[in-house]
Design a protein around this motif. Structure first.
Motif, PDB file in Angstrom:
ATOM      1  N   GLU A 174      39.574  27.215  49.488  1.00  0.00           N
ATOM      2  CA  GLU A 174      40.109  27.514  49.129  1.00  0.00           C
ATOM      3  C   GLU A 174      41.596  26.997  48.659  1.00  0.00           C
ATOM      4  N   LYS A 186      40.443  44.383  51.943  1.00  0.00           N
ATOM      5  CA  LYS A 186      42.064  45.587  51.137  1.00  0.00           C
ATOM      6  C   LYS A 186      43.805  44.294  52.128  1.00  0.00           C
ATOM      7  N   ASP A 187      43.702  43.514  53.054  1.00  0.00           N
ATOM      8  CA  ASP A 187      44.796  42.945  53.550  1.00  0.00           C
ATOM      9  C   ASP A 187      44.685  41.476  53.466  1.00  0.00           C
ATOM     10  N   GLY A 188      44.333  41.553  52.191  1.00  0.00           N
ATOM     11  CA  GLY A 188      44.116  39.783  51.333  1.00  0.00           C
ATOM     12  C   GLY A 188      43.493  38.125  52.040  1.00  0.00           C
ATOM     13  N   ARG A 189      42.449  38.432  52.824  1.00  0.00           N
ATOM     14  CA  ARG A 189      41.182  38.141  53.195  1.00  0.00           C
ATOM     15  C   ARG A 189      40.259  37.501  52.423  1.00  0.00           C
ATOM     16  N   ALA A 230      39.952  27.461  45.390  1.00  0.00           N
ATOM     17  CA  ALA A 230      38.810  28.315  45.318  1.00  0.00           C
ATOM     18  C   ALA A 230      39.275  29.865  45.630  1.00  0.00           C
ATOM     19  N   LEU A 231      38.737  30.810  45.195  1.00  0.00           N
ATOM     20  CA  LEU A 231      39.011  32.116  44.093  1.00  0.00           C
ATOM     21  C   LEU A 231      38.402  33.054  44.484  1.00  0.00           C
ATOM     22  N   PHE A 232      37.776  33.452  46.356  1.00  0.00           N
ATOM     23  CA  PHE A 232      36.633  33.908  47.096  1.00  0.00           C
ATOM     24  C   PHE A 232      37.907  35.796  46.922  1.00  0.00           C
ATOM     25  N   ASP A 233      36.515  36.545  46.371  1.00  0.00           N
ATOM     26  CA  ASP A 233      37.024  38.471  45.961  1.00  0.00           C
ATOM     27  C   ASP A 233      37.476  38.333  47.643  1.00  0.00           C
ATOM     28  N   ARG A 234      38.441  39.248  47.762  1.00  0.00           N
ATOM     29  CA  ARG A 234      39.325  39.722  49.026  1.00  0.00           C
ATOM     30  C   ARG A 234      38.764  41.329  49.352  1.00  0.00           C
ATOM     31  N   VAL A 268      32.152  35.569  45.365  1.00  0.00           N
ATOM     32  CA  VAL A 268      32.534  35.863  44.219  1.00  0.00           C
ATOM     33  C   VAL A 268      31.597  36.318  43.257  1.00  0.00           C
TER      34      VAL A 268
END
Lengths: 366, 637
Positions: free
Chosen positions: B105, B115-118, B109-113, B135
């Protein structure tokens, strides 16, 4: 070996006429080949068959053969395509299929071109700037906030958008000043990255990457095998002027309309959802966010103050599609001079003031 | 003649062969350690086979289920590998992978998140909790692009500091290494050619990291790209290193079998993780018949329970479609053999009847896209036809678990990723390869750098070795009497696919070895038409000898191991034998003959043993080992 057990279910193989460019930087020619084609094959299968039979030294890049790596970019009947994703069934039975190397880049041999232009431009694009003071493991981002950048990160670097772009396709002289669609969406991706610490991506794209050369003909969007909306979602938002970003409601509204491609058409019509308008800043201080939805109740409330929910929201329409269901490829075939309006054909400017919603960031102070 | 051959020379501290995930991660580490680093890529930069990984990267971050932790991941990995794993590698992997993912990160990198943003994590075969950072279904692409862009960012730093992008890290794209050069028992360099021009290139370097990936191109039905010709395995063997566990090949259970253009291409396991089920031609959901005893406790025995699991995984057991890959592959193979397969020789994978079309497109965008574009099949309407495809080799270079340094009699050689062996034992869990290549890529790169630091003198490249390498490389072009490399490759693929495939028998393996012996002679006389410029026929001719020697290792080891375990199934020895669990088979090269030895597995530390319950261990261990385990637990009490 020669026995294809899987053929049991298929139709018998037929011979098809191919014209493949053979040669190197000193010159070359289209060579005719009559090749066996089986049911369910793609153009890359045919090239492989040629390699294992009459043309063992036919040069062609490929890797995954599944449309995921972007190596086998060629021009098929003049159109930039991935050879692994061009099904033979898309041609008529008597059609001669021509396969030529990418026109925009220097020839190495046969179907292989020197694509180092793209890697040079990649190196010139400033990299992701990690947010200072955030330790690994503490990155927090909302799914809606990463989705815009994720669209651009689908890019498989096949460089079809680069080869089709007429700014450089037949204009070698533009190459030094122009990065091309691939690197515009790289800049857009970083611009929209919720945690990227640089805030000059747009200025950079305009000053250094030659974004101004682009006149939005959408050829790049048309050829993208990943269906990334390069023009609508990447280039046009990057073309906004910086001052516009915060203070010009017109551009801001335009943005909302632009993103119509991401929203189902029916749900947009005069729906008074609170998500339709909000203050530009959301998220923790210090980060800039281009979120499509706000998660900050305060920002939400601010946005709603002073907003006329009874206004007539202009109804965006879908862009004009051709019979293949895609955007028309070039301005040459378009029914009017110059590029289509980036705001859609249904919006004329200036917009009447009652059609605007605008929440000034400091309006609460008055 | 060779004296007139032009050879471009370069000096580096660390040369990384391979530009997939492991190679790029190793190169980043070596460069961060201040070493002048070269990355050698057989394809263009960023096109590595890593892009094919779809499901995700396994790391016990506990973002989705907080009960996850490294010991649970370790346990799953050992279980999946049927306890043949190098325990230390599995331990390091489980402990370090979360750090390696978080680090990505910081590279962008932009992984899928969640709900709490992790970072969101998904379920996958063999993993007890949702563990795969992902992803969508293009995680491998995200990983390779992130590492590629990190390298570019390091190059930008170097340019600011030294005036050149290539000052301390340089990518040699479309370059193939054909030979490692030694000074005594020390690595001194690597010799190869530019694919574009056919010109030769010589790297003088004291440390080499192999990250060349796998061997799948020796099989006809494979998910692997043309690059996967076992180069690193063969280079290591010829340099005096050893290979272990070469009999273990993973056949991914769900490769596309129709149409032929995409035969072998993967259908990600996430299709099953998200609700997809396997059916035979009679429409029966057959996986319930194939749950082995060792897994009965964790897997549902009724469709009702299995279906509840997707919504409520805490109170229901997993559907049997999510068994480890070897089990599912064997099950599909049995169904097809029993005559309950599809016309193209696979089974049906059905997600269309399980989820709404919209949901399928959202969760599995690139699967939907791939089937639609490549095969004109709409997976939201009709089932897919799938069958086992050669996917991954568990075996590879025998390495020191902590440093990635190759065993055998060579120094300065390191290996990471698929080309190294031991980490995955007899069978790899999905998602463990992306994390494997990050964890061990970093380790190999770092240790290669410190090895180079610790040398009193730089090894010298011996001139005769370079001349021999030039002659070997040019030989196929100079012969015009030999066979076509394409024919030889097809013959090799036929031998491996038919005789050393997913189900093996003694007679066939003996036959395979005889035919590989004949092929060795034919390959030695291969000839390639055309010149040196971007000539794929010549490139294949040079790759063939690597494919051949690696295939011999696999066939020999498969003949010797008289049991079935993970990625090695013997019809004549269908059960797991605890005695064989204690044995690694080690391949080495003497002249051009593959030599096979046995070596005991390293013994797991007591505290790691204690992570398992006795009933589970009893399925894998010998009575003797169990007695030791009992004594151990006795002590603790």
């Amino acid at each position: 070996m020669g026995t294809e057990k899987s053929q049991a279910a298929g139709a018998p193989a037929t011979k098809r006429q191919f014209r493949i460019w053979r040669g190197d930087e000193t010159g070359g020619d289209l060579k005719e080949y009559l090749v066996e084609v089986k049911e369910g094959e793609v153009v890359l299968d045919i090239i492989h068959r040629l390699q294992s039979t009459e043309a063992p030294d036919l040069a062609c890049r490929w890797n995954c053969k599944a449309g995921k790596c972007g190596s086998c970019s060629v021009e098929i009947n003049g159109k930039p395509k991935l050879a692994c994703m061009t099904r033979m069934s898309t041609f008529t039975a008597d059609e001669t299929i021509s396969v030529t190397p990418l026109r925009t880049f220097p020839i190495v041999r046969d179907l292989v071109t020197d694509v180092s232009f793209n890697y040079e431009k990649a190196r010139e694009t400033p990299a992701f700037a990690p947010p200072p003071g955030v330790t690994p493991g503490d990155y927090r981002m909302q799914q809606v906030d990463v989705e815009r950048s994720q669209e651009f990160r689908k890019c498989i670097e096949c460089f079809l958008c680069q080869t089709v772009c007429h700014v450089i396709r037949d204009h070698e002289e533009n190459k030094p000043a122009f990065a091309g669609p691939r690197y515009f969406i790289r800049a857009a991706e970083l611009d929209m990255h919720p945690l990227d610490a640089r805030d000059d991506r747009k200025e950079y794209a305009q000053a250094e990457q030659g974004l101004g050369y682009c006149n939005i003909t959408k050829c790049c969007t048309e050829v993208c095998p990943e269906h990334i909306k390069i023009t609508d979602n990447g280039i046009i938002p990057m073309k906004e002027r910086v001052v516009d970003r915060k203070y010009d409601p017109l551009v801001w509204l335009g943005n909302k309309i632009f993103r119509r491609g991401q929203v189902p058409q029916t749900s947009v019509t005069s729906e008074h959802s609170p998500g339709a308008v909000r203050a530009p800043a959301a998220g923790p201080p210090g980060f800039h966010s281009h979120a499509g939805a706000s998660h900050d109740p305060k920002a939400e409330a601010q946005a709603q103050a002073g907003v006329n929910w009874h206004r007539e929201v202009p109804k965006p329409t879908a862009p004009t599609l051709d019979e293949s269901g895609k955007l028309p490829l070039t301005e040459l075939t378009f029914d009017r001079p110059a590029a289509p309006s980036p705001f859609g054909e249904d919006v004329s400017f200036p917009l009447p003031p009652e059609h605007l919603n605008y929440a000034h960031p400091e309006q609460d102070k008055h | 003649m060779t004296t007139t051959t032009r050879i471009e020379r370069h000096h580096y501290d660390v040369v990384v062969i391979g530009a997939g995930g492991a190679g790029l991660r190793a190169a980043i580490e070596a460069r961060l350690a201040g070493k002048k680093t070269a990355i050698i890529s057989k394809s263009l930069f960023g096109k590595a086979h890593t892009v094919m990984a779809e499901g995700g990267a396994a790391a016990a971050m506990g973002n989705v289920n907080s009960r996850d932790s490294w010991p649970v991941h370790f346990r799953d990995t050992m279980r999946g590998g049927k306890f043949l794993n190098n325990f230390r590698m599995a331990e390091l992997h489980a402990k370090e992978s979360p750090q390696r993912i978080w680090e990505l990160e910081t590279y962008g990198a932009l992984f899928d998140r969640t709900k709490d943003g992790r970072i969101s994590q998904r379920n996958f075969g063999g993993h007890e909790y949702p563990r795969l950072a992902h992803v969508g279904d293009r995680t491998g692409l995200e990983l390779i692009r992130t590492l590629q862009q990190k390298i570019v960012s390091l190059q930008q730093e170097d340019r600011r500091e030294h005036g050149s992008y290539d000052a301390r890290i340089r990518v040699f794209a479309e370059t193939t290494i054909t030979e490692l050069l030694l000074d005594g028992d020390r690595v001194a360099g690597a010799f190869g050619y530019y694919r574009e021009s056919g010109e030769f290139i010589l790297f003088e370097a004291p440390a080499v990291v192999l990250a060349t990936g796998g061997v799948g191109r020796s099989y006809k039905v494979t998910s692997n790209s043309w690059e996967y010709t076992g180069d690193g395995h063969a280079l290591a063997l010829r340099a005096g290193a050893t290979l272990i566990n070469m009999e273990f090949l993973q056949f991914h259970p769900t490769g596309m079998v129709w149409p032929p253009s995409v035969k072998g291409i993967l259908v990600t396991e996430s299709v099953r993780g998200d609700g997809g089920i396997l059916k035979n031609s009679e429409g029966k959901r057959f996986m319930f018949d194939y749950v082995p005893d060792v897994f009965r406790k964790q897997y549902a025995d009724s469709e009702a329970e299995a279906d509840r699991w997707y919504e409520d995984p805490d109170h229901n057991r997993r559907p049997p479609e999510l068994l480890p890959r070897d089990e599912v592959a064997r099950a599909i193979n049995s169904e097809v053999k029993a005559g309950r397969g599809t016309p193209a020789g696979g089974v049906y994978l059905d997600i269309a009847s399980r989820l709404p079309a919209e949901e399928i497109r959202r969760r599995l965008p690139s699967m939907y896209h791939q089937f639609k574009e490549l095969a004109d099949v709409d997976i939201t309407r009709e089932p897919m036809e799938v069958g086992p495809t050669c996917h991954y080799v568990m075996g590879g270079v025998e390495v020191d678990p902590d440093s990635g340094a190759a065993f055998g009699h060579v120094r300065g050689l390191f290996a990471a990723g698929e080309v190294s062996g031991g980490m995955h034992g007899s069978n790899r869990l999905g998602g463990n390869s992306l994390s494997d290549l990050l964890v061990f890529g970093k380790r190999a790169g770092g240790h290669a750098a410190s090895y180079a630091d610790g040398l009193a003198s730089r090894p010298q490249v011996p001139v005769p070795a370079v001349e021999t390498a030039v002659e070997t490389a040019l030989a196929p072009l100079q012969r015009d009497t030999g066979e076509s490399p394409y024919v030889l490759q097809q013959d090799l693929q036929a031998v491996m696919g038919e005789l050393v495939g997913i189900i093996r028998r003694e007679g066939e393996l003996v036959d395979a070895l005889a035919r590989l012996g004949e092929l060795r002679e034919r390959v030695a006389k291969v000839s390639a038409a055309g010149g040196r410029r971007y000539n794929p026929g010549w490139h294949l001719a040079l790759d063939l000898r690597n494919m051949l020697v690696v295939s011999e290792c696999t066939a020999k080891a498969a003949l010797e191991r008289r049991e079935s375990r993970g990625g090695h199934t013997r019809e004549d020895h269908p059960t797991m034998d605890p005695a064989w669990r204690r044995v690694n088979q080690v391949c080495s090269l003497e002249g051009d003959i593959v030599h096979l030895d046995r070596k005991p597995l390293p013994r797991m530390r007591p505290e790691l043993f204690a992570l398992f319950d006795r009933a589970e261990l009893a399925k894998y261990l010998t009575d003797e080992e169990l007695a030791e385990f009992d004594a151990l637990t006795e002590e603790e009490r």
